[in-house]
Design a protein around this motif. Structure first.
Motif, PDB file in Angstrom:
ATOM      1  N   GLU A 165      28.187  44.832  26.054  1.00 31.77           N
ATOM      2  CA  GLU A 165      29.210  43.811  25.894  1.00 31.77           C
ATOM      3  C   GLU A 165      30.436  44.342  25.161  1.00 31.77           C
ATOM      4  O   GLU A 165      31.559  43.927  25.434  1.00 31.77           O
ATOM      5  CB  GLU A 165      28.637  42.583  25.180  1.00 31.77           C
ATOM      6  CG  GLU A 165      27.804  41.675  26.058  1.00 31.77           C
ATOM      7  CD  GLU A 165      26.380  42.193  26.271  1.00 31.77           C
ATOM      8  OE1 GLU A 165      26.008  43.207  25.637  1.00 31.77           O
ATOM      9  OE2 GLU A 165      25.642  41.566  27.060  1.00 31.77           O
TER      10      GLU A 165
ATOM     11  N   GLY B 191      35.634  37.406  31.090  1.00 25.67           N
ATOM     12  CA  GLY B 191      36.840  38.171  30.811  1.00 25.67           C
ATOM     13  C   GLY B 191      37.870  38.045  31.915  1.00 25.67           C
ATOM     14  O   GLY B 191      39.074  37.869  31.650  1.00 25.67           O
ATOM     15  N   LEU B 192      37.426  38.109  33.168  1.00 20.17           N
ATOM     16  CA  LEU B 192      38.361  37.945  34.286  1.00 20.17           C
ATOM     17  C   LEU B 192      38.907  36.524  34.338  1.00 20.17           C
ATOM     18  O   LEU B 192      40.065  36.309  34.711  1.00 20.17           O
ATOM     19  CB  LEU B 192      37.659  38.304  35.600  1.00 20.17           C
ATOM     20  CG  LEU B 192      37.425  39.792  35.820  1.00 20.17           C
ATOM     21  CD1 LEU B 192      36.528  40.020  37.032  1.00 20.17           C
ATOM     22  CD2 LEU B 192      38.746  40.540  36.000  1.00 20.17           C
TER      23      LEU B 192
ATOM     24  N   ALA C 214      26.368  40.841  32.456  1.00 25.83           N
ATOM     25  CA  ALA C 214      27.503  40.924  33.379  1.00 25.83           C
ATOM     26  C   ALA C 214      28.367  39.672  33.370  1.00 25.83           C
ATOM     27  O   ALA C 214      29.521  39.728  33.797  1.00 25.83           O
ATOM     28  CB  ALA C 214      27.011  41.203  34.796  1.00 25.83           C
TER      29      ALA C 214
ATOM     30  N   SER D   2      40.050  43.160  38.864  1.00 24.68           N
ATOM     31  CA  SER D   2      38.689  43.113  39.413  1.00 24.68           C
ATOM     32  C   SER D   2      38.470  44.229  40.425  1.00 24.68           C
ATOM     33  O   SER D   2      37.374  44.782  40.523  1.00 24.68           O
ATOM     34  CB  SER D   2      38.415  41.751  40.061  1.00 24.68           C
ATOM     35  OG  SER D   2      39.109  41.614  41.285  1.00 24.68           O
TER      36      SER D   2
ATOM     37  N   CYS E 203      32.362  45.976  27.771  1.00 27.21           N
ATOM     38  CA  CYS E 203      33.075  44.989  28.599  1.00 27.21           C
ATOM     39  C   CYS E 203      34.381  44.564  27.939  1.00 27.21           C
ATOM     40  O   CYS E 203      35.431  44.484  28.599  1.00 27.21           O
ATOM     41  CB  CYS E 203      32.190  43.758  28.832  1.00 27.21           C
ATOM     42  SG  CYS E 203      30.783  44.041  29.924  1.00 27.21           S
TER      43      CYS E 203
ATOM     44  N   GLU F 230      36.861  47.422  28.255  1.00 28.02           N
ATOM     45  CA  GLU F 230      37.347  47.576  29.626  1.00 28.02           C
ATOM     46  C   GLU F 230      38.335  46.467  29.987  1.00 28.02           C
ATOM     47  O   GLU F 230      39.364  46.716  30.619  1.00 28.02           O
ATOM     48  CB  GLU F 230      36.161  47.549  30.595  1.00 28.02           C
ATOM     49  CG  GLU F 230      36.526  47.590  32.064  1.00 28.02           C
ATOM     50  CD  GLU F 230      37.059  48.937  32.516  1.00 28.02           C
ATOM     51  OE1 GLU F 230      37.998  48.957  33.329  1.00 28.02           O
ATOM     52  OE2 GLU F 230      36.528  49.962  32.039  1.00 28.02           O
ATOM     53  N   LEU F 231      38.032  45.250  29.592  1.00 29.37           N
ATOM     54  CA  LEU F 231      38.864  44.114  29.978  1.00 29.37           C
ATOM     55  C   LEU F 231      40.171  44.037  29.201  1.00 29.37           C
ATOM     56  O   LEU F 231      41.227  43.741  29.768  1.00 29.37           O
ATOM     57  CB  LEU F 231      38.083  42.814  29.769  1.00 29.37           C
ATOM     58  CG  LEU F 231      36.909  42.574  30.727  1.00 29.37           C
ATOM     59  CD1 LEU F 231      35.956  41.534  30.141  1.00 29.37           C
ATOM     60  CD2 LEU F 231      37.412  42.128  32.086  1.00 29.37           C
TER      61      LEU F 231
ATOM     62  N   LEU G 251      31.882  39.991  32.063  1.00 27.20           N
ATOM     63  CA  LEU G 251      32.975  40.363  32.961  1.00 27.20           C
ATOM     64  C   LEU G 251      33.534  39.135  33.668  1.00 27.20           C
ATOM     65  O   LEU G 251      34.747  39.017  33.866  1.00 27.20           O
ATOM     66  CB  LEU G 251      32.495  41.393  33.975  1.00 27.20           C
ATOM     67  CG  LEU G 251      32.091  42.758  33.404  1.00 27.20           C
ATOM     68  CD1 LEU G 251      31.493  43.632  34.498  1.00 27.20           C
ATOM     69  CD2 LEU G 251      33.292  43.460  32.773  1.00 27.20           C
ATOM     70  N   ASP G 252      32.649  38.219  34.070  1.00 23.82           N
ATOM     71  CA  ASP G 252      33.120  36.976  34.686  1.00 23.82           C
ATOM     72  C   ASP G 252      34.042  36.214  33.747  1.00 23.82           C
ATOM     73  O   ASP G 252      35.117  35.743  34.142  1.00 23.82           O
ATOM     74  CB  ASP G 252      31.933  36.094  35.076  1.00 23.82           C
ATOM     75  CG  ASP G 252      31.123  36.665  36.222  1.00 23.82           C
ATOM     76  OD1 ASP G 252      31.690  36.814  37.322  1.00 23.82           O
ATOM     77  OD2 ASP G 252      29.943  36.956  36.018  1.00 23.82           O
TER      78      ASP G 252
ATOM     79  N   PHE H  28      34.342  44.668  40.947  1.00 24.76           N
ATOM     80  CA  PHE H  28      33.568  43.500  40.536  1.00 24.76           C
ATOM     81  C   PHE H  28      34.170  42.284  41.222  1.00 24.76           C
ATOM     82  O   PHE H  28      35.381  42.239  41.432  1.00 24.76           O
ATOM     83  CB  PHE H  28      33.639  43.344  39.010  1.00 24.76           C
ATOM     84  CG  PHE H  28      32.658  42.354  38.442  1.00 24.76           C
ATOM     85  CD1 PHE H  28      31.324  42.692  38.269  1.00 24.76           C
ATOM     86  CD2 PHE H  28      33.070  41.080  38.079  1.00 24.76           C
ATOM     87  CE1 PHE H  28      30.425  41.779  37.734  1.00 24.76           C
ATOM     88  CE2 PHE H  28      32.177  40.161  37.553  1.00 24.76           C
ATOM     89  CZ  PHE H  28      30.842  40.528  37.387  1.00 24.76           C
TER      90      PHE H  28
ATOM     91  N   LEU I 101      37.670  47.222  38.545  1.00 20.71           N
ATOM     92  CA  LEU I 101      36.308  47.120  38.028  1.00 20.71           C
ATOM     93  C   LEU I 101      35.255  47.209  39.127  1.00 20.71           C
ATOM     94  O   LEU I 101      34.062  47.359  38.824  1.00 20.71           O
ATOM     95  CB  LEU I 101      36.126  45.792  37.291  1.00 20.71           C
ATOM     96  CG  LEU I 101      36.896  45.599  35.988  1.00 20.71           C
ATOM     97  CD1 LEU I 101      36.763  44.163  35.512  1.00 20.71           C
ATOM     98  CD2 LEU I 101      36.382  46.557  34.929  1.00 20.71           C
TER      99      LEU I 101
END
Length: 363
Positions: free
Chosen positions: A29, A179-180, A173, A196, A32, A35-36, A176-177, A201, A199
Motif C-alpha cells: 500500500e 487512488g485513481l 489492489a 491507469s 501504491c 506510484e499514484l 489503486l482503485d 490497471f 499502471l
C-alpha cells in the motif's frame, strides 16, 4: 490565509500529499501511494501531486522486517499537506503511534482530506475521525472494525467509500482503485485514464463493486465477458440495451445478469451507464463538443439525462464540469471551484512555499 484546493491542476503548485507511515506498515500500500501520488508525470506535462513520507521515528521498520525507512520527514510536515494517506498495517489490534493519531486529528480539524488504504481505516477510527462516517476496509477485517468501533458506518462489500473529505479503500489492489478515483475527482477522467494506462490497471472500477466475489473458475472459456465489454465500449454512441448485450453474447438476459454479477459484481445496465458517463466526462474534458452532442455521442440521449447522471457521479453540471476539467484549465492560475463528492463545501489546506522535503529537527 492562502488555501490549496484538492484540484491541483487549477493552481500554481501541485497538491501536497503526506503519507503517514507507522511501524509494520505494509510495503504494497505504501508503494501504491508512491506510484499514484509521488511519481513525475511527463506524459501529462505537469506534476499533479507533491508527495512526502512522514514517520513518527527516525527509523521505521516495515512489515515482515523487509526494510526500514530512514531520512523521512517528521509528522509535523503533514500539517501543510492537503491530503493525508494512511496505508495498511496488518496488526490492527495494536494501537497506532500516538503522534500519528494526533497528526490525523490535526488534519481533520483543519479540513484536510483523509485517505486510508486497507486496514489503515483502523488508524482513522482510532483517531476518532470516522465516528458517524461511512468507511470500509479489507473484507476479512470489516466485522472487527465494526466491533471495535461501533460508531463507524462500516460498508463491508465495496471496493472503496468516498464520504467527502474521508475516503477509505478495501484490501490491497483496491488502493489503486481509490487512488485513481481521487485523481479522477481532482483532475478529470482523461487524466485518470492516462495514469491507469501507465499502471496497466483498469481505469474505472466503481467503488460500489464488490471487493471479494467467491466463484470457481469458469468451466467454459466463452463465459468471459471481456469480448462483450470490448464490443460494447466501441458502440457507446448507439442506443444499446441489455437485450442487445445478451444477443451479442448469445445468451439470455438472465444468464447475462448472472455473469455480470459473478464476474464484475454489478448489473449490465449499471456497467453500461457507468461507461457512458465516463466517456461523457472525457469528451467534456476535451472541450470541443456541444453538450447535446456529448449526450448523443455517448448514448445518453438527451442533455437532461446527461446532466442528471453527471451530477449524480460528480456533483457538477456538464457546463461546470467542462469549465473545471476542460483543456484550458491546465494552464490557468485561477482557483478551482469547490467540489465534494457529496454535497458540501470544498475543504482545503494551507499551502507553503515550494521547498525541499522537510527533515527532522534532530538530524
Amino acid at each position: 490565509m492562502a488555501q490549496e484546493s484538492f484540484h491541483g491542476h487549477a493552481g500554481l503548485r501541485p497538491h501536497r500529499v503526506a503519507v503517514l507511515v507507522d511501524e509494520n506498515t505494509n510495503p504494497f500500500e505504501l508503494g501504491c501511494a508512491t506510484e499514484l501520488f509521488g511519481l513525475p508525470r511527463p506524459e501529462l506535462g505537469r506534476d499533479l501531486y507533491d508527495l512526502t513520507l512522514c514517520t513518527p521515528d527516525d527509523r521505521t521498520l516495515m512489515r515482515g522486517r523487509f526494510f526500514s525507512l530512514t531520512e523521512t520527514a517528521d509528522l509535523e510536515a503533514a500539517d501543510s499537506a492537503g491530503t493525508l494517506v494512511v496505508p495498511s498495517r496488518p496488526d490492527v489490534d495494536r494501537p497506532r503511534h500516538p503522534a500519528l493519531l494526533d497528526a490525523i486529528r490535526r488534519a481533520h480539524r483543519r479540513g484536510a482530506r483523509l485517505v486510508s488504504f486497507c486496514t489503515g481505516a483502523f488508524a482513522l477510527a482510532q483517531a476518532g475521525v470516522l465516528d458517524g462516517r461511512r468507511a470500509t476496509t479489507h473484507w476479512q477485517c470489516t466485522d472487527l472494525l465494526r466491533a471495535q468501533y461501533p460508531a463507524v458506518r462500516v460498508e463491508p462489500d465495496v471496493l472503496f467509500v468516498d464520504d467527502g473529505t474521508i475516503l477509505t479503500s478495501a484490501g490491497s489492489a483496491a488502493a489503486l482503485d481509490l487512488g485513481l478515483h481521487i485523481i479522477r475527482r481532482d483532475h478529470g477522467a482523461e487524466t485518470a485514464n492516462t495514469i491507469s494506462r501507465r499502471l496497466v490497471f483498469p481505469a474505472h472500477r466503481d467503488g460500489g463493486q464488490k471487493q471479494f466475489i467467491e466463484r470457481p473458475l469458469p468451466d467454459l472459456p466463452d463465459e468471459s465477458l471481456a469480448p462483450l465489454l470490448a464490443w460494447a465500449q466501441e458502440r457507446l454512441d448507439t442506443p444499446l440495451t441489455v437485450a442487445d448485450l445478451a444477443a451479442e453474447a448469445a445468451v439470455s438476459t438472465t444468464t447475462l445478469h448472472r455473469r455480470f454479477r459473478t464476474q464484475l459484481g454489478t448489473t449490465p445496465l449499471a456497467w453500461l451507464t457507468a461507461q457512458r458517463v465516463t466517456l461523457a466526462r472525457r469528451l467534456l474534458e476535451r472541450g470541443d463538443t456541444r453538450i447535446d452532442a456529448v449526450a448523443r455521442n455517448t448514448g445518453l440521449g438527451t442533455p437532461a439525462n446527461l446532466r442528471t447522471l453527471l451530477r449524480r457521479e460528480t456533483g457538477l453540471t456538464p457546463s461546470a464540469y467542462r469549465q473545471r476539467f476542460g483543456p484550458e484549465t491546465h494552464c490557468t492560475s485561477r482557483p478551482a471551484p469547490s467540489h465534494d463528492h457529496i454535497t458540501g463545501p470544498d475543504h482545503s489546506a494551507p499551502t507553503q512555499p515550494t521547498h525541499a522535503p522537510p527533515t527532522r529537527r534532530n538530524e
